[in-house]
Design an enzyme around this catalytic site. Structure first.
Site, PDB file in Angstrom:
ATOM      1  N   ALA A  35      68.875  14.923   1.887  1.00  0.00           N
ATOM      2  CA  ALA A  35      69.151  14.329   3.124  1.00  0.00           C
ATOM      3  C   ALA A  35      69.484  12.921   3.286  1.00  0.00           C
ATOM      4  O   ALA A  35      68.923  12.134   2.376  1.00  0.00           O
ATOM      5  CB  ALA A  35      68.378  14.997   4.315  1.00  0.00           C
ATOM      6  N   ASP A  36      70.443  12.264   3.852  1.00  0.00           N
ATOM      7  CA  ASP A  36      70.362  10.933   4.113  1.00  0.00           C
ATOM      8  C   ASP A  36      69.876  10.552   5.555  1.00  0.00           C
ATOM      9  O   ASP A  36      69.478  11.799   6.479  1.00  0.00           O
ATOM     10  CB  ASP A  36      71.705  10.312   3.703  1.00  0.00           C
ATOM     11  CG  ASP A  36      72.817  10.859   4.790  1.00  0.00           C
ATOM     12  OD1 ASP A  36      72.290  11.276   5.933  1.00  0.00           O
ATOM     13  OD2 ASP A  36      74.057  10.779   4.425  1.00  0.00           O
ATOM     14  N   SER A  37      69.899   9.313   5.784  1.00  0.00           N
ATOM     15  CA  SER A  37      69.175   8.900   6.882  1.00  0.00           C
ATOM     16  C   SER A  37      69.910   9.452   8.397  1.00  0.00           C
ATOM     17  O   SER A  37      69.450   9.818   9.382  1.00  0.00           O
ATOM     18  CB  SER A  37      69.108   7.582   7.117  1.00  0.00           C
ATOM     19  OG  SER A  37      70.384   6.913   7.373  1.00  0.00           O
ATOM     20  N   ASP A  39      71.665  12.396   8.298  1.00  0.00           N
ATOM     21  CA  ASP A  39      71.311  13.732   8.152  1.00  0.00           C
ATOM     22  C   ASP A  39      69.988  14.194   8.946  1.00  0.00           C
ATOM     23  O   ASP A  39      69.739  15.150   9.670  1.00  0.00           O
ATOM     24  CB  ASP A  39      70.905  14.313   6.887  1.00  0.00           C
ATOM     25  CG  ASP A  39      72.593  14.432   6.204  1.00  0.00           C
ATOM     26  OD1 ASP A  39      73.617  14.908   6.679  1.00  0.00           O
ATOM     27  OD2 ASP A  39      72.535  14.126   5.018  1.00  0.00           O
TER      28      ASP A  39
END
Lengths: 79, 420
Positions: A35-37, A39
């Site tokens: 995940a990224d920020s 997400d």
């Protein structure tokens, strides 16, 4: 597995597009599940929607693993 | 300035996913028009469109999963998905896969869209109204921005050169290709992925263009007959969607790596009408100057143009004005000119139109066949230009011109010459 854990895992699988067997309690959304920020922001929103609760930003920051989410939501929904 | 050639093509169109299946269906005279069944049209004046044929990817259908992971698809509007598909096809067709840092920084992207994520903006406005700001997705903005089509393409393919976008309504695709060619000519890049994408077939898109009185409304029961450029009974355009992308390359770079060269982009011209926000200037002055400027840049005479892929949207005003401008441009050479509007088969792809139509123009050069203007039963004004009614026609073609005119009075014109 509790009902809450089941629902949390379903959301994580759907939103992050990961295999079910990777979504374990100690899986970190960013480090283990890709995940990224953005997400993680969306995940928290999905939890709020699914469980009809509000997760304040400072609480959201403490939810970094699948287990954190399950624990938080079990508490929030029984409170 | 450096010579710029076309080495790769990619497309998602209302006829098919892919350049070759689209082209063969276009030449066969097929139409992508159908009655809209993806949203309620009961209160809309226009109930038809030309959507992308979705499916499992076989027989020319478009399968989103072939081009982007499902979890990414959820974050974006379809114009980005179509752009990624078209760009991926074009790069594969060109055989260009930059893996070294040096190749990556010399490869850029310039993809535009007329409106961008219109559907997502409308849906999110409803979420905001009904559920409040805490329910607005973090992907709302990045999934709707027009330059994110190019952003996604750049990230997916590691293209670190110029990253740019164009927004000029229905001239977008042509401007993107023309501007990208100039970036190569001026040595800002060796290779550019350029084109346009659009996905405005939704309730708010149809309602908006219907309010401008731009859409066909008299053929809701006969969708395949609705897009009829130059025909006496035309009553507006039919909305299409999709994307077109080309790989442009400096001639030297393409030659050095032994790339297949489709055509050379020899001319690019632009102009503004300075007249009206939606209506074309009555004498076609802006269209004429865009074409004349492209011809000057190409260093050719107007009589050398064999085929024009017209803007020809099937609107009552625009088609005849463009025809007049072309006649004024070519003069006595009208007798040897063919001009057709492929919007008769795929509809108006708005910001993607200029790119998709540039590709059709390039394929006309390759195959020496001009695509037809469907539904042209009775020409509304007399002309000696061959408007290629109903059926594609084989003929010699050395030089093609593609016109695009947009709301705001913005005009762009591209000229391609046969390779070799």
């Amino acid at each position: 597995m509790s009902d809450v854990a089941e629902r949390v895992k379903k959301i994580v699988i759907e939103h992050l597009g990961v295999d079910a067997d990777k979504v374990v309690d100690n899986a970190n959304f960013i480090e283990d599940l890709g995940a990224d920020s953005l997400d993680t922001v969306e995940l928290v929103m999905a939890f709020e929607e699914e469980f009809s609760v509000e997760i304040p930003d400072d609480a959201a920051e403490t939810i970094v693993t699948v287990g954190d989410a399950v624990k938080f939501l079990e508490k929030a929904t029984t409170a | 300035m450096r010579r710029v050639v076309v080495t790769g093509l990619g497309m998602v169109s209302p006829l098919a996913c892919g350049v070759e299946p689209t082209w063969s269906r276009l030449i066969a005279g097929q139409s992508g028009a159908r009655v809209i069944d993806t949203f309620d049209t009961s209160d809309l004046a226009c109930k038809i469109a030309m959507p992308i044929p979705r499916g499992d990817g076989s027989e020319g259908t478009f399968n989103p999963d072939d081009w982007m992971e499902p979890k990414e698809q959820r974050k974006i509007d379809d114009f980005i998905l179509y752009a990624v598909a078209a760009a991926t096809q074009a790069l594969a067709d060109a055989g260009w896969k930059p893996t070294t840092y040096q190749d990556q920084i010399r490869t850029g992207v310039l993809i535009g869209s007329g409106i961008g994520g219109l559907g997502g903006i409308a849906e999110t406005a409803i979420v905001l109204h009904e559920k409040g700001p805490r329910r607005v997705s973090p992907f709302f903005i990045p999934g709707r921005l027009i330059n994110l089509a190019g952003g996604y393409v750049s990230i997916q393919h590691g293209l670190r050169g110029p990253n740019h976008a164009v927004v000029t309504a229905c001239s977008t695709g042509a401007h993107a290709i023309g501007d990208a060619a100039r970036l190569i000519a001026f040595e800002d890049a060796e290779v550019m992925v350029a084109g346009g994408a659009e996905s405005a077939i939704n309730r708010i898109g149809i309602a908006g263009f219907a309010a401008c009185r731009a859409l066909s409304t008299g053929f809701n029961d006969r969708p395949k007959q609705a897009s009829r450029p130059y025909d006496r009974d035309r009553d507006g355009f039919v909305m299409g969607e999709g994307a077109g992308c080309v790989v442009l390359e400096s001639y030297d770079h393409a030659f050095a790596r032994g790339a297949k060269i489709y055509a050379e982009l020899v001319g690019y011209g632009m102009s503004g009408d300075a007249y009206h926000i939606t209506a074309p200037q009555p004498t076609g002055d802006g269209a004429f100057r865009a074409m004349a400027s492209a011809i000057k840049r190409a260093g050719i005479s107007p009589s050398e143009i064999d085929y024009i892929n017209a803007h020809g949207t099937s609107t009552p005003l625009g088609d005849e004005i463009e025809l007049q401008a072309v006649q004024r441009l070519v003069g006595d050479a009208v007798n040897s000119l063919s001009m057709s509007s492929t919007k008769s088969a795929i509809g108006h792809l708005l910001g993607a139109a200029g790119a998709v139509e540039a590709i059709f123009s390039i394929l006309t050069l390759r195959d020496q066949i001009v695509p037809p203007t469907l539904n042209l039963d009775n020409v509304s004004v007399e002309t000696r230009i061959d408007l290629v009614p109903h059926k594609a026609r084989a003929r010699e073609v050395q030089c093609v011109l593609s016109n695009s005119f947009g709301f705001g009075g913005t005009n762009a014109c591209l000229i391609f010459k046969r390779a070799g």
